[in-house]
Design a protein around this motif. Structure first.
Motif, short mmCIF file in Angstrom:
data_model
loop_
_atom_site.label_atom_id
_atom_site.label_comp_id
_atom_site.label_asym_id
_atom_site.label_seq_id
_atom_site.Cartn_x
_atom_site.Cartn_y
_atom_site.Cartn_z
N PHE A 231 -95.13 -71.40 50.81
CA PHE A 231 -95.81 -71.83 49.58
C PHE A 231 -95.24 -72.89 49.16
N GLY A 232 -96.07 -73.86 48.52
CA GLY A 232 -95.43 -75.00 47.95
C GLY A 232 -95.62 -75.17 46.38
N ALA A 233 -94.90 -75.97 45.75
CA ALA A 233 -94.94 -76.14 44.35
C ALA A 233 -94.79 -77.69 44.04
N ARG A 234 -95.58 -78.24 43.12
CA ARG A 234 -95.29 -79.57 42.76
C ARG A 234 -94.35 -79.62 41.73
N ARG A 235 -94.29 -78.68 40.81
CA ARG A 235 -93.48 -78.58 39.75
C ARG A 235 -92.62 -77.38 39.74
N VAL A 236 -91.44 -77.20 38.81
CA VAL A 236 -90.53 -76.39 38.66
C VAL A 236 -91.28 -75.07 38.25
N THR A 237 -92.16 -75.13 37.13
CA THR A 237 -92.77 -74.20 36.65
C THR A 237 -93.68 -73.47 37.73
N GLN A 238 -94.11 -74.06 38.61
CA GLN A 238 -94.85 -73.30 39.72
C GLN A 238 -94.22 -72.66 40.73
N LEU A 239 -93.10 -73.12 41.04
CA LEU A 239 -92.03 -72.51 41.80
C LEU A 239 -91.80 -71.33 41.16
N ARG A 240 -91.35 -71.38 39.97
CA ARG A 240 -91.08 -69.86 39.24
C ARG A 240 -91.96 -69.05 39.19
N GLU A 241 -93.35 -69.56 39.21
CA GLU A 241 -94.34 -68.51 38.86
C GLU A 241 -94.42 -67.96 40.36
#
Length: 73
Positions: free
Chosen positions: A41-51
């Protein structure tokens, strides 16, 4: 609520019932699926990664009856 996509509404309802986001439930579903050998899975922001990572906390709540309900969707 009230969208043209009743399956999406049902999925969101299950996620709400588990106290998680739909994306966390989707990740947990994939992780619980024995046919899935890896998950990216990918994330553009740290908040997305945490979620995304906190989907691991959802795993114990995704029981076999919930898996069956998700597969039925």
């Amino acid at each position: 609520v009230g969208t043209l996509l009743p399956k999406v509404d049902a999925f969101v309802g299950i996620a709400n019932g588990l106290g998680c986001t739909p994306s966390q439930l989707a990740i947990a579903f994939c992780l619980k699926n024995p046919l899935v050998t890896s998950l990216l899975f990918g994330a553009r922001r740290v908040t997305q990664l945490r979620e995304n990572v906190t989907a691991l906390d959802v795993l114990p709540r995704v029981t076999e009856p919930i898996m069956a309900a998700l597969r039925a969707l």
